[in-house]
Design a protein around this motif. Structure first.
Motif, mmCIF file in Angstrom:
data_model
loop_
_atom_site.group_PDB
_atom_site.id
_atom_site.type_symbol
_atom_site.label_atom_id
_atom_site.label_comp_id
_atom_site.label_asym_id
_atom_site.label_seq_id
_atom_site.Cartn_x
_atom_site.Cartn_y
_atom_site.Cartn_z
ATOM 1 N N ALA A 219 10.629 5.769 7.766
ATOM 2 C CA ALA A 219 9.180 6.260 8.634
ATOM 3 C C ALA A 219 8.712 7.078 7.695
ATOM 4 O O ALA A 219 7.612 7.087 7.854
ATOM 5 N N LEU A 220 9.797 7.553 6.866
ATOM 6 C CA LEU A 220 9.144 8.594 6.222
ATOM 7 C C LEU A 220 7.994 7.802 4.749
ATOM 8 O O LEU A 220 6.930 7.896 3.886
ATOM 9 N N MET A 221 8.669 6.761 4.423
ATOM 10 C CA MET A 221 8.658 5.778 3.940
ATOM 11 C C MET A 221 7.403 4.779 3.576
ATOM 12 O O MET A 221 6.162 5.387 2.838
ATOM 13 N N GLU A 222 7.128 5.036 4.889
ATOM 14 C CA GLU A 222 5.633 4.525 5.483
ATOM 15 C C GLU A 222 4.458 4.997 5.976
ATOM 16 O O GLU A 222 3.837 4.803 4.996
ATOM 17 N N GLU A 223 4.536 6.511 5.785
ATOM 18 C CA GLU A 223 4.297 7.349 6.240
ATOM 19 C C GLU A 223 3.686 8.429 4.600
ATOM 20 O O GLU A 223 2.318 8.092 4.631
ATOM 21 N N MET A 224 4.699 7.618 3.329
ATOM 22 C CA MET A 224 3.385 8.192 2.403
ATOM 23 C C MET A 224 2.959 7.240 1.850
ATOM 24 O O MET A 224 2.282 7.345 1.064
ATOM 25 N N GLN A 225 3.200 6.027 2.242
ATOM 26 C CA GLN A 225 2.593 4.618 1.910
ATOM 27 C C GLN A 225 1.016 4.610 2.650
ATOM 28 O O GLN A 225 -0.187 4.134 2.082
ATOM 29 N N ARG A 226 0.165 5.340 3.342
ATOM 30 C CA ARG A 226 -0.651 5.444 4.700
ATOM 31 C C ARG A 226 -1.638 5.848 3.286
ATOM 32 O O ARG A 226 -1.841 6.635 2.345
#
Length: 280
Positions: A219-226
């Motif tokens: 989830a954190l990696m997904e958020e970082m790609q926002r």
């Protein structure tokens, strides 16, 4: 969940705006001025229209209240008629202000009787000149004065405080994800399962912790790609990921140790069984 106790005083970096839904027109004006704060402080606008019996509002408002460095209160007769404001929101804000954790900025919207707010905190405008009676120029001057005071609060908030506050929000966002919440529920059920105890319970919890860490990292990696991620949010993600990775490593190390313990216990049982067989 973040709370309103003194332990969270070091993660306050936002402006909380409280008002009655019937005074919404004044918030629309205020929001235009709040934009000029830029990245100095976040502005969180909250009113009792967001509360409904079916809504999961408690975590959201607890987070907003616990990360507020300043609170703008749009005072009116309707404001004090709101049961939610009067019984829940206002007492928490007043207690935090008395502890020195946030500053309160009352704005007199319309004539209202003497109250606990204005008895302690100086209003941004003269109570004899409520907002609703001012012309455009006078209202603009009032908002300008308020923004200057909020900017002064923002100037005292360092980057470390902003990152810490953003980490609180980030942790709450992660906890709200269904897949992570499902793991949390499994862990709570395991803790009260009468068939699980001692090392067996700990082994189950280590396994579930590993699952939870992997979900959080994803989830954190997904958020970082926002796209358009604010710098403070990015730094909070990096620090949270480092913390999660450390927890994951500790869970894996403990699981490995428990596996060794189980193996040793199994070997000892085999030795005992063999010894008993030799004697019979």
């Amino acid at each position: 969940m973040a709370s309103m106790d003194g332990k969270k005083a070091n993660v306050r970096d936002s402006v909380f705006v409280s008002y009655s839904r019937k005074d919404r027109r004044w918030v629309n004006e205020l929001q235009t001025s709040l934009v000029t704060l830029g990245d100095e402080v976040q502005a969180i606008v909250w009113d009792d229209s967001r509360i409904s019996p079916a809504a999961e509002w408690q975590p959201e408002i607890d987070e907003a209240l616990s990360t507020a460095a300043a609170a703008v209160l749009l005072l009116s007769a309707e404001f004090f008629k709101s049961e939610f404001i009067r019984k829940y929101e206002l007492p928490l804000l007043m207690e935090a202000a008395h502890r020195g954790e946030l500053r309160i900025f009352p704005v007199i919207v319309s004539a209202c009787p003497p109250n606990e707010v204005t008895a302690v905190f100086q209003a941004v405008n003269d109570p004899a000149q409520p907002l609703e009676g001012l012309d455009d120029a006078a209202r603009a001057a009032l908002w300008k004065r308020l923004i200057e005071q909020l900017s002064a609060v923002g100037a005292t908030i360092g980057e470390e405080i902003r990152i810490a506050a953003e980490m609180v929000r980030l942790e709450n966002d992660l906890a709200d994800r269904p897949e992570i919440n499902a793991i949390n529920e499994k862990m709570e059920r395991a803790k009260v399962d009468p068939d699980l105890n001692g090392n067996y319970l700990e082994n189950v919890l280590c396994f579930l912790e590993g699952q939870r860490c992997q979900l959080r990292i994803t989830a954190l990696m997904e958020e970082m790609q926002r796209l358009g991620l604010p710098p403070i949010r990015s730094k909070a993600i990096v620090r949270t990921m480092e913390s999660v990775q450390k927890i994951d490593a500790e869970a894996q190390a403990r699981a490995t140790e428990l596996t060794r313990i189980f193996a040793d216990e199994a070997l000892e049982m085999l030795k005992e069984a063999k010894a008993q067989g030799d004697h019979t």
